[in-house]
Design an enzyme around this catalytic site. Structure first.
Site, mmCIF file in Angstrom:
data_model
loop_
_atom_site.group_PDB
_atom_site.id
_atom_site.type_symbol
_atom_site.label_atom_id
_atom_site.label_comp_id
_atom_site.label_asym_id
_atom_site.label_seq_id
_atom_site.Cartn_x
_atom_site.Cartn_y
_atom_site.Cartn_z
ATOM 1 N N HIS A 111 21.336 32.500 -64.173
ATOM 2 C CA HIS A 111 20.133 33.323 -64.283
ATOM 3 C C HIS A 111 19.138 32.692 -65.254
ATOM 4 C CE1 HIS A 111 17.756 37.079 -64.606
ATOM 5 N NE2 HIS A 111 17.659 36.747 -65.882
ATOM 6 N N GLU A 112 19.616 32.217 -66.402
ATOM 7 C CA GLU A 112 18.713 31.608 -67.378
ATOM 8 C C GLU A 112 18.092 30.323 -66.832
ATOM 9 O OE1 GLU A 112 17.683 33.029 -70.087
ATOM 10 O OE2 GLU A 112 18.994 34.731 -69.714
ATOM 11 N N HIS A 129 15.152 31.226 -64.775
ATOM 12 C CA HIS A 129 13.942 31.432 -65.578
ATOM 13 C C HIS A 129 13.270 30.101 -65.903
ATOM 14 C CE1 HIS A 129 13.929 35.702 -66.240
ATOM 15 N NE2 HIS A 129 15.117 35.729 -66.814
ATOM 16 N N GLU A 142 12.699 38.754 -63.360
ATOM 17 C CA GLU A 142 14.149 38.942 -63.418
ATOM 18 C C GLU A 142 14.756 38.825 -62.024
ATOM 19 O OE1 GLU A 142 16.308 39.573 -66.316
ATOM 20 O OE2 GLU A 142 14.503 38.507 -66.886
ATOM 21 N N ASP A 199 17.309 36.018 -60.661
ATOM 22 C CA ASP A 199 18.575 36.434 -60.042
ATOM 23 C C ASP A 199 18.784 35.700 -58.722
ATOM 24 O OD1 ASP A 199 18.948 38.214 -62.105
ATOM 25 O OD2 ASP A 199 18.364 39.988 -60.953
#
Length: 486
Positions: free
Chosen positions: A137-138, A141, A203, A207
């Site tokens: 997930h990071e 980003h 977000e 995801d």
């Protein structure tokens, strides 16, 4: 965001005000060029500017946040990032990792490729898939440049606002707590009226990229769904005071449903799992968290279903802490014979021997492992530290190699400074100390250390060292000039 005691929040506050005009450099010496950007309009070079800004941020972060120093876990974390990176739409972005000594649940990604975790993430994630889902997930980003994109719609305000947000992260990291979060979030809100909508969209986007990356890398994407479900339950249980990660990454019902739907549609490439290895890394994290009550770490690991080899591993680590070195080494050697693919087992045994001051044994064990895994950093660092006690010249040569291959590793330069001093290379030793200081954000002390290095190199009549020191001094002065504008 992170909560620690303040050490230099003034630096972070000033960063929010003046990074918009910052430009300085740290020229490379076979290493990366850490020229800080002139922050302004978004352009084709924005990602390069973010890279430079992120590396500068990392130096200040190291100066303020308590680091979790564990080469074995650090190598494991870097291997996970490397496994996910080709599937995370990162392009040519170079990543680096940092580990924080804090038991709270947290992970973060900083523009420019910095990925950080708290030791507490290992405690919270009970299986490797759950842990990997947070990293994936990071990376999502990072690949989508959410910090820069979220800073403003207007091109001319993107990077300055991102710098202000990083300032807020530094305040939080240095103990500013809610004030730091307010700075980070407020700097965006001042430029984006619909920040919440952006946050939700980002977000969800992270995801989706993370889920796909997990599947392509061989991890079951359903693990992300499990992790979200656990986070959501934790958030509800803790009400208004959930972990920081859940404040900055809220798990809504719609987000959970979207992840469930997407995970069910993904097919996993050749499946990959290493829960036994993960459980061993988790054992190290729990021992760090429960350092004063190690048996509590072992009990928790057992209660949460760790595999049998990991339970034997943590018992060996506790035995070593209690001075039962022979027992610890016997268990670790047995595990290494049973699990020959896990290089961290003989590396752990070498560490145990080193900590027991069995330097010859540590050297022998490290060298045997390095014949099989020539560039395994945990074994290299253990070997170098043991050689400091037996053959400083060999340690010096090895550490020169380590710091060339890993120029972002402060521990390598710290050991190199000692090895150089013991080997009679005083000029190079003080230079290595200066590099360690600048890597950890202490530029004024680094510059003073260069002066000491110059004096030593002159006494030794080392023309090569003098040239190198002068080159680095120019770079350090430019770096300090930039920092003084904060």
């Amino acid at each position: 965001m992170l909560h620690f005691r303040p050490t230099n929040a003034r630096w972070a506050c000033a960063l929010a005000l003046s990074l918009g005009t910052l430009c300085a450099s740290l020229p490379s010496h076979g290493y990366d060029d850490y020229r800080l950007p002139t922050l302004g309009g978004a352009s084709a070079s924005a990602s390069n500017e973010e890279f430079r800004l992120g590396r500068a941020w990392l130096r200040q972060f190291r100066a303020q946040a308590p680091q979790w120093q564990d080469p074995i876990v650090s190598d494991y974390l870097e291997s996970l990032v490397a496994r996910l990176a080709p599937y995370s739409q990162l392009g040519s972005l170079q990543t680096t990792t940092v580990m924080v000594d804090n038991r709270s649940l947290n992970a973060f990604a900083v523009p420019g490729g910095v990925v950080g975790i708290n030791s507490g993430l290992f405690a919270f994630a009970e299986d490797e898939g759950s842990f990997v889902s947070v990293i994936a997930h990071e990376l999502g980003h990072l690949s989508q440049r959410h910090y820069a994109r979220g800073s403003a719609r207007a091109e001319q305000t993107q990077l300055p606002a991102m710098a202000a947000m990083l300032a807020g992260m530094l305040i939080a990291a240095s103990g500013g707590g809610d004030a730091g979060i307010a700075t980070a979030m407020g700097s965006q809100a001042a430029l984006i009226q619909d920040q919440l909508a952006y946050s939700r969209r980002f977000e969800q986007e992270a995801d989706r990229i993370g889920l796909q990356a997990m599947a392509d890398a061989g991890y079951d994407p359903e693990a992300m769904v499990r992790m979200f479900d656990t986070m959501q339950r934790l958030s509800r249980l803790q009400g208004g005071t959930p972990p920081e990660f859940l404040l900055t990454h809220p798990v809504s019902d719609s987000r959970l449903s979207d992840a469930q739907a997407r995970a069910s549609q993904l097919s996993v490439a050749s499946r990959y799992t290493s829960d036994t290895l993960y459980d061993m890394m988790r054992a190290r994290a729990l021992l760090s968290i429960y350092r004063n009550t190690p048996q509590q770490a072992a009990s928790r690991l057992a209660q949460e279903g760790a595999e049998a080899p990991a339970l034997r591993y943590i018992d060996a680590l506790i035995a070593a802490q209690n001075g039962q070195t022979d027992r610890a080494l016997q268990t670790l050697d047995q595990l290494a014979n049973e699990l020959p693919d896990y290089g961290m087992l003989p590396a752990t045994a070498a560490q145990v021997a080193l900590e027991a001051q069995r330097y010859d044994d540590a050297i022998d064990r490290s060298q045997r492992l390095l014949r099989l895994m020539p560039h395994y950093l945990p074994a290299q660092l253990t070997l170098a530290e043991a050689q400091l006690q037996r053959d400083p010249n060999a340690a010096y040569d090895l550490l020169r190699e380590i710091t060339t291959q890993h120029p972002e590793n402060p521990q390598g330069f710290n050991l190199l400074a000692e090895a150089a001093g013991r080997s009679g290379f005083n000029g190079w030793g003080h230079l290595a100390r200066a590099e360690h200081l600048q890597l950890t954000g202490r530029i004024d002390r680094a510059i003073r250390q260069l002066g000491i290095a110059k004096d030593a190199a002159q006494q030794e009549n080392d023309a090569q060292a003098l040239a190198r020191i002068e080159q680095r001094r120019e770079a350090f002065l430019e770096y300090r000039e930039a920092l003084e504008k904060f």
